[in-house]
Design an enzyme around this catalytic site. Structure first.
Site, PDB file in Angstrom:
ATOM      1  N   ASP A   5     -18.636  30.264  17.561  1.00 44.10           N
ATOM      2  CA  ASP A   5     -19.458  31.058  16.630  1.00 44.10           C
ATOM      3  C   ASP A   5     -18.910  31.020  15.203  1.00 44.10           C
ATOM      4  OD1 ASP A   5     -21.339  31.872  18.454  1.00 44.10           O
ATOM      5  OD2 ASP A   5     -20.469  33.858  18.804  1.00 44.10           O
ATOM      6  N   PRO A  20     -17.275  46.612  16.452  1.00 41.45           N
ATOM      7  CA  PRO A  20     -16.738  46.829  17.800  1.00 41.45           C
ATOM      8  C   PRO A  20     -16.194  45.524  18.402  1.00 41.45           C
ATOM      9  CG  PRO A  20     -18.881  47.890  17.554  1.00 41.45           C
ATOM     10  CD  PRO A  20     -18.665  47.062  16.322  1.00 41.45           C
ATOM     11  N   ALA A  70     -15.034  42.852  21.439  1.00 39.15           N
ATOM     12  CA  ALA A  70     -15.568  42.342  22.716  1.00 39.15           C
ATOM     13  C   ALA A  70     -16.953  42.925  22.983  1.00 39.15           C
ATOM     14  CB  ALA A  70     -14.611  42.640  23.872  1.00 39.15           C
ATOM     15  N   LYS A 118     -22.837  39.719  13.729  1.00 36.14           N
ATOM     16  CA  LYS A 118     -24.143  39.083  13.962  1.00 36.14           C
ATOM     17  C   LYS A 118     -24.775  39.669  15.223  1.00 36.14           C
ATOM     18  CE  LYS A 118     -22.976  36.533  17.782  1.00 36.14           C
ATOM     19  NZ  LYS A 118     -23.448  36.844  19.114  1.00 36.14           N
ATOM     20  N   MET A 123     -20.861  40.747  19.217  1.00 33.15           N
ATOM     21  CA  MET A 123     -21.252  40.759  17.799  1.00 33.15           C
ATOM     22  C   MET A 123     -20.405  39.795  16.974  1.00 33.15           C
ATOM     23  SD  MET A 123     -21.670  44.857  17.527  1.00 33.15           S
ATOM     24  CE  MET A 123     -22.516  44.989  15.987  1.00 33.15           C
ATOM     25  N   ALA A 124     -19.640  38.943  17.622  1.00 36.84           N
ATOM     26  CA  ALA A 124     -18.834  37.917  16.951  1.00 36.84           C
ATOM     27  C   ALA A 124     -17.841  38.478  15.941  1.00 36.84           C
ATOM     28  CB  ALA A 124     -19.735  36.864  16.293  1.00 36.84           C
ATOM     29  N   GLY A 125     -17.309  39.659  16.216  1.00 35.32           N
ATOM     30  CA  GLY A 125     -16.371  40.279  15.279  1.00 35.32           C
ATOM     31  C   GLY A 125     -15.143  39.423  15.015  1.00 35.32           C
TER      32      GLY A 125
HETATM   33  P1  ATP Z   1     -18.623  36.846  20.563  1.00 35.52           P
HETATM   34  O1  ATP Z   1     -19.937  37.492  20.223  1.00 35.52           O
HETATM   35  O2  ATP Z   1     -18.246  35.713  19.627  1.00 35.52           O
HETATM   36  O3  ATP Z   1     -18.459  36.513  21.993  1.00 35.52           O
HETATM   37  P2  ATP Z   1     -17.267  39.323  20.864  1.00 35.52           P
HETATM   38  O4  ATP Z   1     -17.891  40.340  19.951  1.00 35.52           O
HETATM   39  O5  ATP Z   1     -17.746  39.330  22.277  1.00 35.52           O
HETATM   40  O6  ATP Z   1     -17.492  37.913  20.218  1.00 35.52           O
HETATM   41  P3  ATP Z   1     -14.671  39.716  19.731  1.00 35.52           P
HETATM   42  O7  ATP Z   1     -14.735  41.103  19.211  1.00 35.52           O
HETATM   43  O8  ATP Z   1     -14.833  38.624  18.745  1.00 35.52           O
HETATM   44  O9  ATP Z   1     -15.727  39.509  20.911  1.00 35.52           O
HETATM   45  O10 ATP Z   1     -13.268  39.591  20.484  1.00 35.52           O
HETATM   46  C1  ATP Z   1     -13.051  38.883  21.631  1.00 35.52           C
HETATM   47  C2  ATP Z   1     -11.555  38.939  21.947  1.00 35.52           C
HETATM   48  O11 ATP Z   1     -10.818  38.279  20.916  1.00 35.52           O
HETATM   49  C3  ATP Z   1     -11.017  40.355  22.028  1.00 35.52           C
HETATM   50  O12 ATP Z   1     -10.781  40.674  23.351  1.00 35.52           O
HETATM   51  C4  ATP Z   1      -9.734  40.364  21.200  1.00 35.52           C
HETATM   52  O13 ATP Z   1      -8.588  40.658  21.967  1.00 35.52           O
HETATM   53  C5  ATP Z   1      -9.592  38.947  20.644  1.00 35.52           C
HETATM   54  N1  ATP Z   1      -9.369  38.959  19.175  1.00 35.52           N
HETATM   55  C6  ATP Z   1      -8.485  38.231  18.508  1.00 35.52           C
HETATM   56  N2  ATP Z   1      -8.562  38.447  17.200  1.00 35.52           N
HETATM   57  C7  ATP Z   1      -9.526  39.348  16.997  1.00 35.52           C
HETATM   58  C8  ATP Z   1     -10.067  39.979  15.827  1.00 35.52           C
HETATM   59  N3  ATP Z   1      -9.613  39.729  14.604  1.00 35.52           N
HETATM   60  N4  ATP Z   1     -11.072  40.866  16.013  1.00 35.52           N
HETATM   61  C9  ATP Z   1     -11.545  41.131  17.267  1.00 35.52           C
HETATM   62  N5  ATP Z   1     -11.057  40.561  18.380  1.00 35.52           N
HETATM   63  C10 ATP Z   1     -10.049  39.683  18.266  1.00 35.52           C
END
Ligand code: ATP
Length: 293
Positions: free
Chosen positions: A135, A93, A95, A9, A98-100
Site C-alpha cells: 500500500d 487506528p 491494524a 485511506k 486504514m493503511a496507517g
Molecule cells: P493495511 O490497511 O495496510 O493493511 P492496517 O491499517 O491494517 O494497514 P497498520 O496500522 O498499518 O495496519 O499496522 C499493521 C502492523 O504494522 C501493526 O500491527 C504494527 O505493529 C506494525 N507497525 C509498524 N510500524 C507502524 C506504524 N508506524 N504505524 C502503525 N503500525 C505499525
C-alpha cells in the site's frame, strides 16, 4: 525541520483477482484518502542513525517500525551519512485496514527526500516504497486511485463528489496476513464492479459509486467478527448511502450526503459500541502534484 501529514485511506471497492505463485494476491481496488492523519516531523541530528519518538500509541519505536524501515531504506539508497530525529504523533487506528503504517512509511520517504535534498521523483519514491509494503506506493501521493497488481500499478481517478464519512474502528486488531491467508481467492462469492465504479467516478455519480461499494475481504473478517456487519447495518439504517469494511478490516465506514447524518450515526455508535473509535471526516484529495514524475 520538515513536517509531513500521513493520511489514512479507505477502499471504496476491493477485489482480489487471484493468488499468485509467490503468495501475493493480485488486487483491483479503488483507494481513497480520508481526513484522518498522523503527524510526523524530521530534523537532522548530531547523533548518527535514526531516532524515532512516538506519541499517541503503544507502538515500538525500534527498527521494526515502518517509519524506521522506510528511513533506513531511503537513507541507505541515498547514501546519507547524517543522523535524523523523527517524531510520530499517531492518530490513525492501528491494524485497522486504514493503511496507517503504510501512510507513515510513505510520509517518511517524502519527508527525508526533502530533508536531505535527495531529489527522488514520485515514481522513484513509489519504487522504494513497494519494497516495504504493497500500500506504500499509493500512500506517496494518495487521492483517488485505481490500484492493481499487488498495489504498485496506480491510475489516478477523478475524486468522488463531496460527502461526509463516519468511520468506526471496533476494539479489535485484525492482521492483514490472517485475512489474506484465510481468503478463498479462487471461489469468491462475488466480485465488486470496480470498472463500473471508476466510470461512476468519472461521471461524478455518487449513487453509482455507493451502489457498487464492495470488499471481498469481508468474506473472512466479517465472518470472524459479527460487529462489522452490525456496524454496517446500523450506518445504513440511520441514513448512510452505503457502508463497507475498509481493507482487511475491522474498520467500517459509511458515506453520507449530509454532515448531520454522519454526526448522528457517530453519536449512535458511540452510545451502542463505546469501545469503538469513531470519527466524522471527509475525503481528502491527497498530495498530487507535490513531486515531479
Ligand atoms: P493495511 O490497511 O495496510 O493493511 P492496517 O491499517 O491494517 O494497514 P497498520 O496500522 O498499518 O495496519 O499496522 C499493521 C502492523 O504494522 C501493526 O500491527 C504494527 O505493529 C506494525 N507497525 C509498524 N510500524 C507502524 C506504524 N508506524 N504505524 C502503525 N503500525 C505499525
Amino acid at each position: 525541520m520538515i513536517k509531513e501529514k500521513a493520511y489514512a485511506k479507505i477502499n471504496l471497492g476491493l477485489d482480489v483477482l487471484k493468488r499468485r505463485a509467490d503468495g501475493y494476491h493480485e488486487v483491483k481496488m479503488i483507494m481513497q484518502t480520508i481526513g484522518i492523519c498522523d503527524n510526523l516531523t524530521f530534523e537532522k541530528s548530531e547523533a548518527p542513525g535514526i531516532h524515532l519518538e512516538i506519541a499517541g500509541a503503544d507502538l515500538p519505536a525500534d527498527g521494526n517500525n515502518l517509519v524506521c524501515r522506510a528511513a533506513t531504506l531511503i537513507m541507505e539508497t541515498g547514501k546519507v551519512a547524517e543522523g535524523v530525529h523523527i517524531t510520530l504523533q499517531k492518530r490513525i487506528p492501528i491494524a485497522a485496514g486504514m493503511a496507517g503504517g503504510s501512510a507513515d512509511a510513505a510520509a517518511a520517504l517524502r519527508g527525508l527526500n526533502n530533508l536531505f535534498g535527495l531529489g527522488y521523483s514520485t515514481r522513484e519514491l513509489r519504487e522504494l516504497g513497494v519494497r516495504l509494503g504493497a500500500d506504500i506506493p499509493y500512500c506517496i501521493e494518495g487521492g483517488t486511485m485505481l490500484s492493481e497488481g499487488i498495489g504498485e500499478i496506480l491510475t489516478p481517478l477523478p475524486a468522488p463528489p463531496d460527502c461526509h464519512l463516519v468511520v468506526a474502528k471496533p476494539d479489535l486488531d485484525v492482521s492483514t496476513a490472517y485475512v489474506y491467508g484465510n481468503l478463498k481467492a479462487d471461489s469468491l462469492p462475488f466480485h465488486p464492479d470496480i470498472d463500473g465504479m471508476a466510470k461512476a467516478l468519472a461521471r461524478g455519480d455518487l449513487a453509482g459509486i455507493t451502489d457498487r461499494m464492495g470488499n471481498v475481504l469481508e468474506t473472512v473478517t466479517e465472518k470472524a467478527y459479527p460487529v462489522i456487519a452490525q456496524l454496517k447495518g446500523q450506518m445504513r439504517d440511520l441514513g448512510a448511502e452505503n457502508a463497507l469494511m475498509s481493507g482487511s478490516g475491522p474498520t467500517v465506514f459509511g458515506i453520507c450526503k449530509e454532515k448531520e447524518t454522519a454526526e448522528e450515526i457517530a453519536a449512535a455508535i458511540r452510545e451502542k459500541e463505546p469501545a469503538c473509535a469513531v470519527f466524522v471526516t471527509t475525503f481528502y484529495e491527497g498530495m498530487k502534484g507535490a513531486y515531479g514524475s
